[in-house]
Scaffold this active site. Structure first.
Site: not given
Length: 379
Positions: A71, A136
């Site tokens: 991400d 994250e």
């Protein structure tokens, strides 16, 4: 773009997928296909709305896991980018695109390093793992922390973990992170009595009441740090109070603050000392604490030595060990007893408009990761 190295091509393919947290947009499918093709066994692990996976190759011996995230943060105004943020562009030796440095470039180098290593050592000793999440950059509640819980439930123990966070400052490998400070946040609400500014004796201004305590908190020496960590810091990030009117004393004020703390104190000590100061000033308050990570440190040993040696072998330079910077998912892995070190590209443009990374650095990173595998698993 043609004639790219395998690492650069994979980095471009990953950047082209708009995986704004917590979306993965097929990045993990791409990595999984490459890893399964060289003999990794993969467990897809979806928790909530988050895609994660664990991949493992080998039987017995030291387990070196590569950890990272697919991400990325939002791009901000796309029109301010020199090139479209999800159209990877090579320009004057730099690869532009959201995630180029944080951390799709590292992911590409990890995969291609393993492809090269397995091709050269198909029956290698030891084990190689991948712990990959798409959570994250967001809340980080359904990502690495949940995968670590799954690993523990399944009796899988990571011995050494190399996290691909962008650790470098000026050139790849000049800094590696062998620890991180802890992060303790708080939302403090100080209570007062709302009233008219012309009649302060009928009100109780919580901003005025809080000011001396805030001054003391900001001036406090929480510790002196140590050889590995700087002194603990206290920083206020937000203060909100008032109704918006100029003639109303507010009924309460909200202060958001954060400690980045060393191993010289504990989060319990910080809470106790903070509340002692608040009580000393007679404040009426409520405080909500949030511990997002304990400090951790990997001292010199097999993982640090392997990475430091790999950088010297490939780049011919010494590296600096550092615990500076923000938190990373290493905070979830280190408490299991794993050695954890972060090594990735230069971090100068992470989270910025026109995020970019040196194309040559990604190929160097591939070679450093490959050499780390050789040093750690082959001896």
């Amino acid at each position: 773009m043609t004639d790219l190295s395998p690492t650069l091509q994979l980095a471009c393919d990953l950047i082209a997928r708009p995986s704004v947290t917590p979306a993965d947009e097929g990045c993990q499918d791409m990595m999984i296909a490459r890893l399964e093709a060289i003999g990794f066994k993969v467990e897809r692990l979806r928790f909530g709305e988050v895609d994660n996976f664990w991949a493992e190759r080998g039987t017995g011996g030291t387990l070196l896991a590569f950890a990272g995230h697919t991400d990325v943060v939002p791009t901000g105004p796309a029109e301010q980018w020199r090139f479209p943020p999800f159209e990877p562009t090579l320009h004057e030796g730099m690869l532009y695109g959201r995630g180029a440095a944080d951390m799709k470039g590292s992911l590409a180098a990890m995969v291609t390093a393993c492809e090269t290593f397995v091709a050269q050592h198909p029956d290698h000793p030891g084990r190689i793992g991948f712990l990959i999440t798409s959570d994250e950059e967001g809340p980080a509640v359904d990502g690495t922390v949940k995968v670590v819980e799954w690993l523990q439930t399944n009796n899988k123990k990571i011995d050494c973990c190399l996290v691909g966070e962008p650790s470098s400052t000026h050139q790849v490998g000049d800094v590696i992170k062998n620890g991180r400070r802890g992060s303790l946040g708080a939302k403090l609400i100080v209570k007062g009595v709302q009233g008219h500014v012309a009649y302060p004796h009928l009100a109780d201004n919580p901003i005025h009441a809080m000011a001396p305590a805030l001054t003391e908190l900001a001036a406090e020496m929480w510790d002196g740090g140590n050889d590995f960590f700087p002194a603990t810091s206290f920083q206020v990030s937000n203060i909100n109070g008032g109704t918006g009117a100029t003639n109303v004393i507010p009924g309460d004020v909200e202060i958001v603050f954060n400690f980045r703390f060393s191993t010289e104190v504990t989060e319990a000590i910080l809470r106790e000392r903070t509340e002692a100061i608040l009580k000393k000033h007679g404040l009426k308050y409520q405080v909500q604490w949030n511990l997002s990570g304990q400090p951790f440190l990997t001292r010199q040993g097999e993982l640090v030595d392997a990475i430091v040696g790999a950088i010297e072998d490939i780049e011919g330079r010494q590296t600096e060990l550092s615990t500076a910077g923000g938190t990373s998912d290493g905070r979830f892995i280190a408490p299991t007893g794993s050695q954890v070190v972060e090594l990735g590209p230069v971090n100068a443009t992470i989270h910025k408009v026109d995020e970019c990374v040196s194309a040559a650095d990604l190929d160097k990173l591939h070679r450093i990761y490959l050499r780390t595998l050789e040093r750690l698993l082959l001896g």
